[in-house]
Design an enzyme around this catalytic site. Structure first.
Site, PDB file in Angstrom:
ATOM      1  N   ASP A 170       0.830  -1.212   0.000  1.00 25.52           N
ATOM      2  CA  ASP A 170       0.000   0.000   0.000  1.00 25.52           C
ATOM      3  C   ASP A 170       0.863   1.261   0.000  1.00 25.52           C
ATOM      4  O   ASP A 170       2.100   1.200  -0.048  1.00 25.52           O
ATOM      5  CB  ASP A 170      -0.943  -0.059   1.221  1.00 25.52           C
ATOM      6  CG  ASP A 170      -2.325   0.484   0.902  1.00 25.52           C
ATOM      7  OD1 ASP A 170      -2.446   1.331  -0.005  1.00 25.52           O
ATOM      8  OD2 ASP A 170      -3.290   0.076   1.584  1.00 25.52           O
ATOM      9  N   TRP A 215      -3.141   3.595  -5.684  1.00 30.80           N
ATOM     10  CA  TRP A 215      -4.397   4.266  -6.046  1.00 30.80           C
ATOM     11  C   TRP A 215      -4.304   5.098  -7.326  1.00 30.80           C
ATOM     12  O   TRP A 215      -4.999   6.111  -7.476  1.00 30.80           O
ATOM     13  CB  TRP A 215      -4.884   5.150  -4.885  1.00 30.80           C
ATOM     14  CG  TRP A 215      -4.597   4.582  -3.535  1.00 30.80           C
ATOM     15  CD1 TRP A 215      -4.959   3.333  -3.096  1.00 30.80           C
ATOM     16  CD2 TRP A 215      -3.873   5.187  -2.460  1.00 30.80           C
ATOM     17  NE1 TRP A 215      -4.513   3.132  -1.823  1.00 30.80           N
ATOM     18  CE2 TRP A 215      -3.845   4.259  -1.403  1.00 30.80           C
ATOM     19  CE3 TRP A 215      -3.262   6.430  -2.296  1.00 30.80           C
ATOM     20  CZ2 TRP A 215      -3.219   4.531  -0.189  1.00 30.80           C
ATOM     21  CZ3 TRP A 215      -2.634   6.698  -1.081  1.00 30.80           C
ATOM     22  CH2 TRP A 215      -2.619   5.763  -0.047  1.00 30.80           C
ATOM     23  N   GLY A 216      -3.414   4.700  -8.238  1.00 31.37           N
ATOM     24  CA  GLY A 216      -3.271   5.442  -9.494  1.00 31.37           C
ATOM     25  C   GLY A 216      -2.456   6.718  -9.368  1.00 31.37           C
ATOM     26  O   GLY A 216      -2.310   7.453 -10.346  1.00 31.37           O
ATOM     27  N   ASP A 236      -9.985   3.650  -3.820  1.00 34.99           N
ATOM     28  CA  ASP A 236     -10.706   2.443  -3.395  1.00 34.99           C
ATOM     29  C   ASP A 236     -12.097   2.362  -4.016  1.00 34.99           C
ATOM     30  O   ASP A 236     -12.831   3.348  -4.066  1.00 34.99           O
ATOM     31  CB  ASP A 236     -10.862   2.435  -1.867  1.00 34.99           C
ATOM     32  CG  ASP A 236      -9.534   2.179  -1.166  1.00 34.99           C
ATOM     33  OD1 ASP A 236      -8.483   2.141  -1.839  1.00 34.99           O
ATOM     34  OD2 ASP A 236      -9.560   2.023   0.066  1.00 34.99           O
TER      35      ASP A 236
HETATM   36  C1  GLA Z   1      -6.090   1.228   1.398  1.00 31.94           C
HETATM   37  C2  GLA Z   1      -6.206   0.247   0.226  1.00 31.94           C
HETATM   38  C3  GLA Z   1      -7.343  -0.705   0.491  1.00 31.94           C
HETATM   39  C4  GLA Z   1      -7.111  -1.456   1.785  1.00 31.94           C
HETATM   40  C5  GLA Z   1      -6.915  -0.480   2.942  1.00 31.94           C
HETATM   41  C6  GLA Z   1      -6.462  -1.170   4.211  1.00 31.94           C
HETATM   42  O1  GLA Z   1      -7.188   2.060   1.472  1.00 31.94           O
HETATM   43  O2  GLA Z   1      -6.402   0.954  -0.976  1.00 31.94           O
HETATM   44  O3  GLA Z   1      -7.492  -1.620  -0.603  1.00 31.94           O
HETATM   45  O4  GLA Z   1      -5.979  -2.274   1.636  1.00 31.94           O
HETATM   46  O5  GLA Z   1      -5.948   0.511   2.612  1.00 31.94           O
HETATM   47  O6  GLA Z   1      -6.176  -0.288   5.234  1.00 31.94           O
END
Ligand code: GLA
Length: 424
Positions: A170, A215-216, A236
């Protein structure tokens, strides 16, 4: 880690062209113009030759994930037929980790995972499945657990020793500063931070799928193919119609970046959540869930289920187990299909398949009423004349058609077909 890269192949050119360079008459030597060489390099770890399929704990369980939920999910994947349909990875998301030991080793939350991760991985493997885990390129995960920054080698070795097969990485606590105004990390370029973990995973000696989750941000479709097996293209996903539209449209823009071993990731499937769990209000109908599965498969997206597979209703399992649609996702040619026409909310999406003359086609109705959508062979790149049409949701042959085909498409839904004709 140069061994992990393969430079893009030289464009195939007529020999006469290569030999026509100045000075090439007596001792002909190919002259390679810089523009003729693809600049793309790819992560070559041999994994994810088709988009990864599996389950992830986040969408449904969030931080409440524990050993029992993961075991239950793995068992349910076997019993429900998901495993036989190709869903392989059982992925633990955020909140399995709690601290670092004095020597820096990551510490598992012993309340949630009393036996640790290794025995759980062994159990998942004993069912013929694979185990995934989650960490973060920054100093903390999105839920404030210890991140991987500065511990990449150590963590990769730990994951390999546990038998982990997939890492989602992440992007929290990377960009920005702490309360004292100090940057979280000294060099927040994603190629640098993700590159470090790619190299650490390679050095661990265990094949581990590497899933980038930023996230792009910073256009991962440009640098992601050299670093990860998949990269998120958007924020997300939510369990809503609006989110489905936004994500499908954004992910569609980057189709050229996808291919065997490196995929755009429009995020985990919401199918079957029905508003429960972590991510949103749930205005998705059965037709909308079918649309999601169709578009994700047409776009060669990873198929990572977010719903509680232990408690799937029959519509949910019929969608997730549609083998004809899964076959489109998993087509070995690995081309990400695209939107080819959009006309006031009525759309045609098409994906070329491995067999010559074959296309998967999704007729997508974004409007509030049922509508007829027509497409032509020409707009999906096929030659004129006869072709056969198979409906991948009705599991029925629709016979032979000439030059094009139409269907009545439900509101906020799809008709998905496979056309077998001739290449143009
Ligand atoms: C981010 C990611 C999600 C998930 C959460 C967990 O938002 O984009 O897919 O993994 O963290 O905290």
């Amino acid at each position: 880690m140069h061994t992990m890269f393969r430079r893009g192949t030289l464009a195939v050119l007529p020999l006469a062209f290569l030999l026509s360079a100045p000075g090439a008459t007596r001792h002909p030597r190919p002259v390679i113009h810089p523009y003729l060489v693809s600049r793309t390099s790819y992560l070559e770890n041999g994994l994810a030759r088709t988009p990864p399929m599996g389950w992830n704990s986040w969408n449904n369980f969030g931080c409440a994930v524990n050993e029992a939920t993961v075991r239950d999910a793995a068992e349910a994947m076997v019993k429900s037929g998901l495993k036989d349909a190709g869903y392989t990875y059982v992925n633990i998301d955020d909140c399995w980790q709690v601290a670092r030991a004095a020597d820096g080793t990551i510490v598992v939350d012993s309340t949630r995972f009393p036996h640790g991760i290794k025995p759980l991985a062994d159990y998942v493997h004993s069912l013929g499945l694979k185990l995934g885990i989650y960490s973060d390129a920054g100093v903390k995960t999105c839920q404030g657990r210890p991140g991987g920054y500065g511990h990449e080698m150590q963590d990769a070795r730990t994951y390999a020793a546990w038998g982990v097969d997939y890492l989602k990485y992440d992007w929290c606590y990377v960009e920005g500063k702490d309360k004292e105004g100090h940057p979280w990390v000294s060099d927040p370029r994603p190629e640098v931070l993700y590159g470090r973990m790619r190299d650490a995973l390679a050095a661990s000696g265990r094949p581990i799928v590497f899933s980038l989750c930023n996230w792009g941000h910073f256009e991962p479709w440009l640098w992601g193919p050299a670093i990860g097996n998949l990269w998120r293209t958007t924020d997300d996903i939510q369990d809503t119609w609006k989110s489905l539209l936004n994500i499908a449209d954004s992910n569609n823009l980057h189709a050229a970046a996808a291919g065997p071993g490196h995929w755009n990731d429009p995020d985990m499937l919401t199918i079957g959540l029905r508003g429960k769990g972590q991510i949103g209000s749930g205005d998705m109908t059965d037709d909308a869930y079918r649309a999601e599965f169709s578009l994700w498969s047409l776009m060669a997206a990873p198929l990572i289920i977010g719903a509680d597979v232990h408690a799937m209703d029959s519509v949910t399992s019929s969608i997730l187990l549609n083998k004809e649609v899964i076959a489109v996702d998993q087509d070995p040619r690995g081309v990400q299909g695209r939107k080819v026409r959009s006309d006031a909310g009525l759309e045609v999406w098409s994906k070329p398949l491995a067999k010559p003359g074959q296309r998967a086609v999704v007729l997508f109705n974004r409007t509030a009423s049922p509508a007829k959508i027509t497409f032509t062979w020409a707009e999906v790149g096929l030659g004129q004349g006869k072709a056969t049409v198979r409906d991948l949701w009705a599991h029925t042959d629709r016979g032979t058609a000439v030059d094009g085909w139409s269907a009545e498409v439900p509101s906020h839904g799809v008709v998905m077909v496979q056309v077998a004709g001739a290449e143009r």
